[in-house]
Design an enzyme around this catalytic site. Sequence first.
Site, mmCIF file in Angstrom:
data_model
loop_
_atom_site.group_PDB
_atom_site.id
_atom_site.type_symbol
_atom_site.label_atom_id
_atom_site.label_comp_id
_atom_site.label_asym_id
_atom_site.label_seq_id
_atom_site.Cartn_x
_atom_site.Cartn_y
_atom_site.Cartn_z
ATOM 1 N N SER A 87 10.262 -23.382 25.754
ATOM 2 C CA SER A 87 9.602 -24.227 24.985
ATOM 3 C C SER A 87 9.593 -25.790 25.427
ATOM 4 O O SER A 87 8.953 -26.551 24.495
ATOM 5 C CB SER A 87 10.090 -23.868 23.631
ATOM 6 N N PHE A 151 3.600 -6.818 21.128
ATOM 7 C CA PHE A 151 4.171 -7.696 21.975
ATOM 8 C C PHE A 151 5.651 -7.897 22.361
ATOM 9 O O PHE A 151 6.006 -7.809 23.585
ATOM 10 C CB PHE A 151 3.648 -9.384 21.594
ATOM 11 N N THR A 154 6.749 -4.802 24.324
ATOM 12 C CA THR A 154 5.961 -4.933 25.507
ATOM 13 C C THR A 154 7.089 -5.880 26.608
ATOM 14 O O THR A 154 6.963 -5.753 27.677
ATOM 15 C CB THR A 154 4.644 -5.287 25.725
ATOM 16 N N TYR A 193 7.529 -22.473 12.687
ATOM 17 C CA TYR A 193 7.484 -22.421 14.303
ATOM 18 C C TYR A 193 6.489 -21.560 14.712
ATOM 19 O O TYR A 193 7.065 -20.094 14.532
ATOM 20 C CB TYR A 193 9.003 -22.446 14.971
ATOM 21 N N SER A 194 5.629 -21.737 15.576
ATOM 22 C CA SER A 194 4.815 -20.696 16.005
ATOM 23 C C SER A 194 4.319 -21.132 17.467
ATOM 24 O O SER A 194 3.599 -22.029 17.550
ATOM 25 C CB SER A 194 3.331 -20.728 15.086
ATOM 26 N N ASN A 195 4.400 -20.358 18.375
ATOM 27 C CA ASN A 195 3.959 -20.452 19.657
ATOM 28 C C ASN A 195 2.687 -20.563 19.831
ATOM 29 O O ASN A 195 2.180 -21.097 20.860
ATOM 30 C CB ASN A 195 4.686 -19.316 20.592
ATOM 31 N N GLY A 337 14.432 -24.662 24.568
ATOM 32 C CA GLY A 337 13.720 -23.728 25.278
ATOM 33 C C GLY A 337 14.350 -22.482 25.743
ATOM 34 O O GLY A 337 15.157 -22.543 26.405
#
Length: 380
Positions: A87, A151, A154, A193-195, A337
């Site tokens: 990140s 996700f 996976t 927080y959101s990617n 990150g």
Amino acid sequence: MTVRTTLVAATAVALSVALAGPAFAAAPARGGHDATRKAIEAAVKDGVPGVTAEARTGHRVWSATAGVGNLGTGKPRSAHDRYRVGSITKTFVSTVVLQLEAEGRLSLDDTVEKWLPGVVRGNGHDGGAITLRALLNHTSGIFNYTADAEFRRTYFEKDGFFEHRYDTKSAQDLVDIAMSHKPDFAPGTSWKYSNTNYVLAGMVIEKATGRPYGDEIRERVIRPLHLDATSVPGTRATVPRPSSRAYSKLAETITGPTYDVTEMNPSAASSAGGMISDNADLNRFYSALLKGRLLPPEQLAEMRTTVTDAAHPNAGYGLGLMELKLSCGVGVWGHDGGIHGSSSVAVTTADGRHSLSFNFNGDWSGDALAVVEAEFCGKK
């Protein structure tokens, strides 16, 4: 993109729980770097395979390593290791967006719908109610795609990872995952927080410039600063040399087998966390950023305008830039990150004179905040 790092967490972790208030004056490391060396050695004792670190104060550079870069051969880590920065990519992406604003090519007050019509829509998501600023400071409410259960199965569990590690995901694929969920909150009413926010920011860069976000980062940041170890790999699965191996438990626990996860297609991280760099380049980047070499004063001030989360009253998140008040009163700016097998931190003082970057090549243990405290406060 692992269990304990910023790319997969619903909130920024590792450092963010301690992020705080106003900028404080720069201070040199107290008592040299002995405390920092002990802190990285403690991380290895805690279970991190290896650590590489570099601190820069003015023209003085100190670097150190601990542990190994390869569990099979025992080869030590290198001060020049390149690694996946997770990140920390967000600061590069935000810098490009703010440069585009300074050029009058977009505005932070533009809506996502203006630039990406129809992309943020469904299950209560409304791109017409979300500004670009809200993407960059995580106040959009958009669901974090890396929190999606499928996700996670996976990419974060052993069987899924080894089956899908070389798969390519488009930015639209990742946004579609987020759109299959309801928003976390109405835009502008909270912080989380959101990617997905930074996947969308990368898409906006491409729409505004006609070029992929990686090309813009290379042209606007990497080349001008001569960041020769920094790259935007796209779908490339390997890490350029010199580099160490990267290790993960690929589980929700810190026990159990350790797996080599060095090779992977980072497109699943996209513009939220796909970049590669090294300590020296990250120190140069954050120092130049805080010194005003990359952004005009107005945009740098926007980047440093932070939002706090009620759950973490000492935390502050700007536009792709975190603010951290240490226990000794020193203030630093930067980002942490994580992605499979790699946990990294890069911070610098408000004047850009004292910088620290380091990387753990394991993603399940190690006290990153202790290393930062040791460097800037001399805490052992």
